[in-house]
Design an enzyme around this catalytic site. Structure first.
Site, PDB file in Angstrom:
ATOM      1  N   ASP A  14       0.810  -1.226   0.000  1.00  0.00           N
ATOM      2  CA  ASP A  14       0.000   0.000   0.000  1.00  0.00           C
ATOM      3  C   ASP A  14       0.838   1.268   0.000  1.00  0.00           C
ATOM      4  OD1 ASP A  14      -2.345  -1.351  -0.153  1.00  0.00           O
ATOM      5  OD2 ASP A  14      -2.888  -1.107   1.962  1.00  0.00           O
ATOM      6  N   ARG A  94       1.438   4.663  17.079  1.00  0.00           N
ATOM      7  CA  ARG A  94       0.941   5.688  16.150  1.00  0.00           C
ATOM      8  C   ARG A  94       1.254   7.125  16.544  1.00  0.00           C
ATOM      9  NH1 ARG A  94       1.393   2.114  12.411  1.00  0.00           N
ATOM     10  NH2 ARG A  94      -0.414   0.770  12.028  1.00  0.00           N
ATOM     11  N   ASP A 123      -6.356   3.379  13.234  1.00  0.00           N
ATOM     12  CA  ASP A 123      -5.046   3.996  13.036  1.00  0.00           C
ATOM     13  C   ASP A 123      -5.120   5.356  12.329  1.00  0.00           C
ATOM     14  OD1 ASP A 123      -3.564   2.125  14.425  1.00  0.00           O
ATOM     15  OD2 ASP A 123      -3.461   0.775  12.713  1.00  0.00           O
ATOM     16  N   SER A 174      -3.384  -9.078   7.237  1.00  0.00           N
ATOM     17  CA  SER A 174      -2.811  -7.751   7.411  1.00  0.00           C
ATOM     18  C   SER A 174      -2.094  -7.740   8.752  1.00  0.00           C
ATOM     19  CB  SER A 174      -3.940  -6.723   7.386  1.00  0.00           C
ATOM     20  OG  SER A 174      -3.497  -5.543   8.016  1.00  0.00           O
TER      21      SER A 174
END
Ligand code: ARG
Length: 405
Positions: A14, A94, A123, A174
């Site tokens: 991605d 994050r 996220d 994922s």
């Protein structure tokens, strides 16, 4: 000269596609920023890949120490576990990434930052709320939320532009990982009835294949921070890495969680967090011995509040700082050693000691040396039971049936 955007770059499909897409869609020069939070990778290959795919610059920042000292350890001291299950590995990383994106954007004179999150998860919220808090006017672009491509379409986009599609892209899962844990979702895991296949686990042995004899480990804490393993001093990063290996080898650390996302959906997430599980258990055991009953009860409320706050992307807030100040103060006597037994997927505390222990042998023992004054108990019971007796005399409390009025 084109405007620049700093992209949080993982090296995966991605974010590799995003480099090309940002250039094409927004006509921006992309600076790829890979942040090392303990996700073992070949960082020079990642840097090269970013350049090959079209980034004007590729940076790698080793943020492991900052991650441990400013995010993981404060979370450990606060005993944070989301919904009783998730030690928050992804969630904790994050705000740190957001901070580094903002810092690099300033250094590089970039007018925007970008991340690879979709529009369905937590996220995106954590990144953007944090970025906005640190730099209110910085523009944020979320390619994977905007481009509206399915996984297959992303792969053909990559193939069309000669962007290498990593083998992991053929995996249905994922995955996000850092020192504090590994998060796995998608594929068959989306059926909550299906047992996670063995292939999703890479940090933990299957308990049935773990050693058939138990192992012991002793963790030494100084004011709520783990500092030794089996008496040997280690820095935070190495200590966590060592425990991930050690406990993972005993099959400790697997979590299967139906979790409530901030955006309102329930999702099924599998985690591997051997070090987190061991350290959280050990830390709580030491608190049980060094904090008063009232402190322990209050600590539970703080932990729940703090865990929600981290999960919900509110790291850079005054409330977080205030909670951290309380927690920090609460840890001043949480010093000592905890002994744990690891065996085929289980981790149990079997011993604890502290120079500040509130456990008093003289008060607790039933053997010789008892210092507890048992003759004082009738008076205590008389007063303690006073309101109970008063109510029992005035109202009927003897029935076992729940009565309607
Ligand atoms: N559900 C977890 C969280 O919100 C982990 C998300 C990580 N993403 C992944 N690709 N598995 O913190």
């Amino acid at each position: 000269m084109l405007d620049k955007v700093v992209l949080a770059y993982s090296g995966g499909l991605d974010t590799s596609v995003a480099i090309r897409w940002l250039k094409q869609q927004y006509n921006l020069d992309v600076i790829a920023l890979n942040i090392d939070v303990g996700n073992e990778r070949d960082f020079s290959a990642i840097r090269q890949k970013a350049i090959d795919v079209g980034a004007v610059k590729a940076l790698v920042k080793d943020a492991k120490e900052t991650f441990v000292n400013h995010f993981i350890f404060p979370a450990l001291q606060a005993d944070v576990i989301y919904e009783g299950q998730y030690p928050l590995a992804t969630a904790l990383s994050r705000p740190l990434m957001a901070k580094l994106l903002v810092d690099v954007a300033k250094e590089e004179g970039a007018s925007a930052v970008a991340h690879g999150c979709t529009g369905k998860g937590n996220d995106q919220v954590r990144f953007e709320v944090s970025i906005n808090a640190l730099s209110p006017n910085l523009r944020i672009i979320a390619p994977a939320r905007e481009w509206g491509m399915t996984r297959e379409e992303t792969i053909s986009y990559a193939q069309h532009y000669g962007i290498p599609v990593p083998v992991t892209a053929s995996s249905p899962y994922s995955i996000d990982e850092n020192l504090w844990g590994r998060s796995i979702e998608c594929g068959v895991l989306e059926d909550p009835w299906v047992e996670p296949p063995e292939e999703v686990f890479t940090w933990t042995k299957s308990p049935s294949e773990a050693p058939d004899k138990p192992g012991y480990v002793e963790i030494g804490f100084d004011r709520g921070i783990p500092v030794t393993i089996d008496g040997r001093e280690l820095n935070g990063v190495s200590l966590i890495q060592r425990l991930n290996e050690l406990a993972g080898n005993y099959g400790v650390g697997r979590i299967d969680h139906i979790e409530d996302r901030l955006v309102g959906i329930k999702s099924r997430e599998i985690y591997e967090a051997p070090a987190a599980i061991v350290l959280l258990q050990a830390h709580q055991a030491l608190e049980a011995m060094t904090l008063s009953r009232a402190q322990l009860r209050f600590q539970q409320k703080v932990a729940a509040e703090y865990a929600d706050l981290i999960y919900n992307g509110l790291w850079f807030t005054s409330l977080r700082q205030d909670l951290a100040a309380y927690v920090n103060s609460s840890q001043r006597f949480v010093t000592g050693t905890v002994r744990l037994k690891l065996f085929r997927g289980s981790c149990r505390v079997v011993g604890r000691k502290s120079p500040f222990s509130l456990y008093n042998y003289g008060l607790a023992t039933y053997d010789k040396g008892d210092e507890f004054d048992q003759s004082a108990s009738p008076g205590f019971i008389h007063i303690w039971g006073l309101p109970v007796r008063t109510q029992a005399q005035a109202q009927d409390i003897s029935s076992l049936e729940e009565k309607e009025r």
